[in-house]
Scaffold this active site. Sequence first.
Site: not given
Length: 368
Positions: A180-181, A200
């Site tokens: 989950r990283r 951006c």
Amino acid sequence: MTQWDKDYLELCKRILTEGEEVENRTGINTIKVPSHNFHFDLQKEFPILQTKQLFFRNAITEILWIYQVQSNNVNWLQERSNHVWDEWKVDKDGIYRIYDPKGKDFNKEVPLKDLNGDIIYSDNNEVKVKSLDGEKEIKDAKLYGDEFIDTIGTAYGWIVNKYKLTDQLLDAIKNNPTDRRMIMSLWQNEWLKTAVLPSCVWSSEWDVTNGKLNAWVHQRSCDVPLGLPFNVTQYATLLTLFAKVSNLEPGTLDWSIKDAHIYVNQVDGVKEQLNRQSCYESYLQTSKDNLIRMKNYLLENKDYDPKALVDNETLIKILDLLIEPEKPYLWVNPGIDNFYDYDNSKELKDIKVKNYKHMGKIKFPLAQ
């Protein structure tokens, strides 16, 4: 017309009707909304606009330049006839040229700075630094000198390479898919001072669910007419490539924008694109035979139909889309199993957008 066209143009309408006009560093005002979100299911549709032509080869070579080649050198793009970064590259004298923040000086020269804020410049091919203490040597002159000529500084591909972002992500997807990283961040504070344009589209989060690769992309600032169509198609392509080399299917792509804006000198182009949508929708109930007759008539005659909202050339393209409404899709060479092996030449032999029909170009001015 794609679902992406409809969702995209809803954002354009929202900005024009709800947006606030504000000043910004470029000297050209924008009309903005504070945030917006999109959701794409890549199993259903490959997101590429049809209401205006998207130069997808430039979009794809740029995303490969960042995550595959991991370069900040603008010459690499130029060799592939891609000029999206020309205005931002560091010149031979060690400076990059942008608009004055107040819009008064079109060719203001802004020097590249090192991490201490000292000004860096080139004198007879020697890199020098000018600070409050006068000229001085810098310990790692090459880092801020020759390496940065014709580049966009410590941004994008430079960051990917420095922190091995692509390698770490692909390793996690393949070997630890429940992680989950799985995050890639192009926004690294220590290198912002020497980035010509801080990213951006600055971060992405990834996960594997039910054999599909999904991503959530975050954009801090969004030039909706120019940047957004490019960016969405790019990351949909990147996700597909990552999925294919990891033996996964492309899944969903979520997109969050902070500060979605249209520059005031882009409004006419946006209205033209909205007219194209209205014209397309006005013929949706027309039979195929009548559409073909209309197209043939337009090809043989130069009469202009004021009800069409668009010129004849555009109308012919719209009729083509209605007569043969095939959706564009992304083809990726199934024989490639290593992300770094995808052809990144001008021809993009391993990556093709097929069945791509569009309604023609719309020229939007660029603000720097």
